[in-house]
Design a protein around this motif. Structure first.
Motif, short mmCIF file in Angstrom:
data_model
loop_
_atom_site.label_atom_id
_atom_site.label_comp_id
_atom_site.label_asym_id
_atom_site.label_seq_id
_atom_site.Cartn_x
_atom_site.Cartn_y
_atom_site.Cartn_z
N GLU A 166 0.82 -1.22 0.00
CA GLU A 166 0.00 0.00 0.00
C GLU A 166 0.85 1.26 0.00
OE1 GLU A 166 -2.39 -3.37 0.93
OE2 GLU A 166 -0.52 -2.69 1.87
N ALA A 167 2.09 1.14 0.45
CA ALA A 167 2.97 2.31 0.51
C ALA A 167 3.34 2.83 -0.87
CB ALA A 167 4.24 1.96 1.30
N ILE A 168 3.23 2.00 -1.90
CA ILE A 168 3.60 2.43 -3.25
C ILE A 168 2.40 2.51 -4.19
CG2 ILE A 168 5.97 1.59 -3.02
CD1 ILE A 168 5.15 -0.80 -4.81
N GLU A 169 1.21 2.47 -3.62
CA GLU A 169 0.01 2.53 -4.47
C GLU A 169 -0.07 3.82 -5.27
OE1 GLU A 169 -3.78 1.25 -3.66
OE2 GLU A 169 -3.20 -0.56 -2.58
N GLY A 170 0.51 4.90 -4.75
CA GLY A 170 0.50 6.15 -5.50
C GLY A 170 1.22 6.03 -6.82
N ASN A 174 -2.83 3.31 -10.25
CA ASN A 174 -3.56 3.60 -11.50
C ASN A 174 -3.32 2.53 -12.55
OD1 ASN A 174 -4.68 5.92 -10.43
ND2 ASN A 174 -3.14 7.28 -11.31
N SER A 175 -2.10 2.03 -12.61
CA SER A 175 -1.79 0.95 -13.55
C SER A 175 -2.60 -0.31 -13.22
CB SER A 175 -0.30 0.61 -13.53
OG SER A 175 0.46 1.70 -13.99
N MET A 179 -5.22 -2.09 -15.72
CA MET A 179 -5.05 -3.49 -16.10
C MET A 179 -6.27 -4.32 -15.76
SD MET A 179 -4.25 -6.73 -14.74
CE MET A 179 -3.23 -6.61 -13.27
N LEU A 180 -6.83 -4.13 -14.57
CA LEU A 180 -8.00 -4.90 -14.16
C LEU A 180 -9.22 -4.58 -15.01
CD1 LEU A 180 -7.57 -4.71 -10.28
CD2 LEU A 180 -7.10 -6.67 -11.75
N GLU A 181 -9.39 -3.32 -15.38
CA GLU A 181 -10.52 -2.94 -16.24
C GLU A 181 -10.38 -3.57 -17.63
OE1 GLU A 181 -13.46 -1.18 -15.85
OE2 GLU A 181 -12.96 -1.59 -13.76
#
Length: 201
Positions: A166-170, A174-175, A179-181
């Motif tokens: 979670e620390a690098i979610e910024g 968005n990627s 990807m999931l979409e």
């Protein structure tokens, strides 16, 4: 469409000191949070696959090794995949390549996304994986999650004080969304096409 799409998040390394479980669990939770997929974490370590030693691909004849057959049955349960792979010498791991080789028809006409990490964010491994996917008659998402550079060192033990994903979610969040979409679109499109073909047959 007959059922809720079932997605496998495949941990693409079996090394004892592997890092792959951490990003695999993170992307699996992101995928589950969508609420419109069944998501399962699939660990190559659980299948004890031998090096490929069949007479031919199962596109041509049934495999003889019971471990390969068990793997094929597992792969066949899913409508789409998220491969989580490090980059080893500009490619995917030997364990993941072997797992891909151990099946064929079970991969066909299904979609996949990628989470890669390591040198250059694992981009070279991801590109290699996409070309393998083409040969397996799979559809790849355009977007992928690449964990490299300072983000990689922030969450990997090599950095000295690993932080949670979670620390690098910024940097990678968005990627992951993109990807999931894209994976959802391709999974539903290929699932519908396979259903139509099965009914016609």
């Amino acid at each position: 469409m007959a059922h809720t799409p079932k997605i496998a998040v495949i941990i693409g390394t079996t090394r004892d000191s592997r890092f792959g479980e951490k990003p695999a669990q993170w992307i699996a939770e992101r995928a589950k949070a969508r609420g419109d997929w069944q998501v399962e974490l699939v660990d190559l370590k659980d299948f004890d696959l031998p090096l490929f030693n069949e007479m031919a691909s199962n596109a041509w004849m049934e495999s003889e090794d019971s471990r390969a057959v068990a793997w094929q049955k597992k792969v066949g349960e899913f409508d789409g995949f998220i491969f989580v792979t490090p980059e080893y010498n500009r490619s995917i791991t030997g364990a993941l390549k072997n797992a891909l080789d151990q099946a064929y028809v079970e991969w066909n006409r299904k979609a996949f996304g990628i989470v890669s990490y390591g040198g250059a964010g694992g981009t070279r491994a991801a590109e290699h994986l996409r070309t393998i996917g083409i040969e397996l008659q799979m559809a790849s998402t355009r977007s992928a999650v690449h964990i490299g550079g300072s983000e990689f060192m922030a969450v990997h033990p090599l950095g000295g004080d690993p932080k949670p994903m979670e620390a690098i979610e910024g940097a990678i969040g968005n990627s992951a969304v993109a990807m999931l979409e894209e994976l959802d679109w391709w999974v539903r499109a290929t699932l519908q096409a396979r259903d139509t073909q099965a009914k016609a047959a």
